[in-house]
Write a protein that holds these residues in place. Structure first.
Motif, mmCIF file in Angstrom:
data_model
loop_
_atom_site.group_PDB
_atom_site.id
_atom_site.type_symbol
_atom_site.label_atom_id
_atom_site.label_comp_id
_atom_site.label_asym_id
_atom_site.label_seq_id
_atom_site.Cartn_x
_atom_site.Cartn_y
_atom_site.Cartn_z
ATOM 1 N N GLN A 29 26.805 134.998 48.619
ATOM 2 C CA GLN A 29 27.575 133.809 48.280
ATOM 3 C C GLN A 29 27.509 132.823 49.443
ATOM 4 O O GLN A 29 26.468 132.270 49.692
ATOM 5 N N CYS A 30 28.566 132.684 50.205
ATOM 6 C CA CYS A 30 28.593 131.655 51.248
ATOM 7 C C CYS A 30 27.788 132.034 52.495
ATOM 8 O O CYS A 30 27.360 131.172 53.238
ATOM 9 N N GLY A 31 27.622 133.323 52.735
ATOM 10 C CA GLY A 31 26.860 133.765 53.895
ATOM 11 C C GLY A 31 27.701 134.121 55.100
ATOM 12 O O GLY A 31 27.171 134.610 56.098
ATOM 13 N N TYR A 32 28.992 133.897 55.051
ATOM 14 C CA TYR A 32 29.879 134.187 56.178
ATOM 15 C C TYR A 32 29.829 135.664 56.563
ATOM 16 O O TYR A 32 29.743 136.006 57.732
ATOM 17 N N THR B 140 27.547 137.927 55.362
ATOM 18 C CA THR B 140 26.229 138.509 55.119
ATOM 19 C C THR B 140 25.616 139.224 56.329
ATOM 20 O O THR B 140 25.119 140.338 56.179
ATOM 21 N N CYS C 259 34.723 139.929 52.863
ATOM 22 C CA CYS C 259 34.059 138.848 52.141
ATOM 23 C C CYS C 259 35.112 137.888 51.627
ATOM 24 O O CYS C 259 35.955 138.261 50.807
ATOM 25 N N ARG C 260 35.053 136.671 52.084
ATOM 26 C CA ARG C 260 36.033 135.669 51.658
ATOM 27 C C ARG C 260 35.751 135.141 50.256
ATOM 28 O O ARG C 260 36.608 134.567 49.621
ATOM 29 N N CYS C 261 34.532 135.343 49.773
ATOM 30 C CA CYS C 261 34.163 134.884 48.422
ATOM 31 C C CYS C 261 34.431 135.966 47.378
ATOM 32 O O CYS C 261 34.169 135.754 46.200
ATOM 33 N N SER D 295 32.740 138.621 46.917
ATOM 34 C CA SER D 295 31.491 139.092 46.310
ATOM 35 C C SER D 295 31.166 140.517 46.732
ATOM 36 O O SER D 295 30.112 141.032 46.378
#
Length: 64
Positions: A7-10, A12, A43-45, A47
Motif C-alpha cells: 500500500q503506502c510503503g511505510y 514495507t 501497517c498503518r494502511c 494491509s
C-alpha cells in the motif's frame, strides 16, 4: 501484487526484512509463524492481512 499486499510503503521495508529472516530460518512457515514473525511491524494502511495472505501463497500454505 495479486494480493494487494503493498500500500503506502511505510511498513514495507520492515515486512520485507522480517519475511526474509523468517524464510531464511524456516522456508515453509505456517500461518501462525508468519504472523509471529511480522508481529513487530505495524501497517498503518491495515494491509497486513493481505501481506499474510501473500506470504502464505508464496510458501504454499494458503488454505492449509
Amino acid at each position: 501484487m495479486d494480493k494487494y499486499a503493498f500500500q503506502c510503503g511505510y511498513c514495507t521495508p520492515g515486512i520485507i526484512m522480517a519475511t526474509k529472516a523468517l524464510l531464511d530460518k524456516n522456508p515453509h512457515p505456517d500461518s501462525d509463524e508468519i504472523k509471529e514473525a511480522l508481529s513487530g511491524n505495524f501497517c498503518r494502511c491495515i494491509s497486513q492481512y493481505h501481506v499474510f495472505e501473500a506470504i502464505g501463497e508464496v510458501v504454499g500454505k494458503v488454505g492449509k
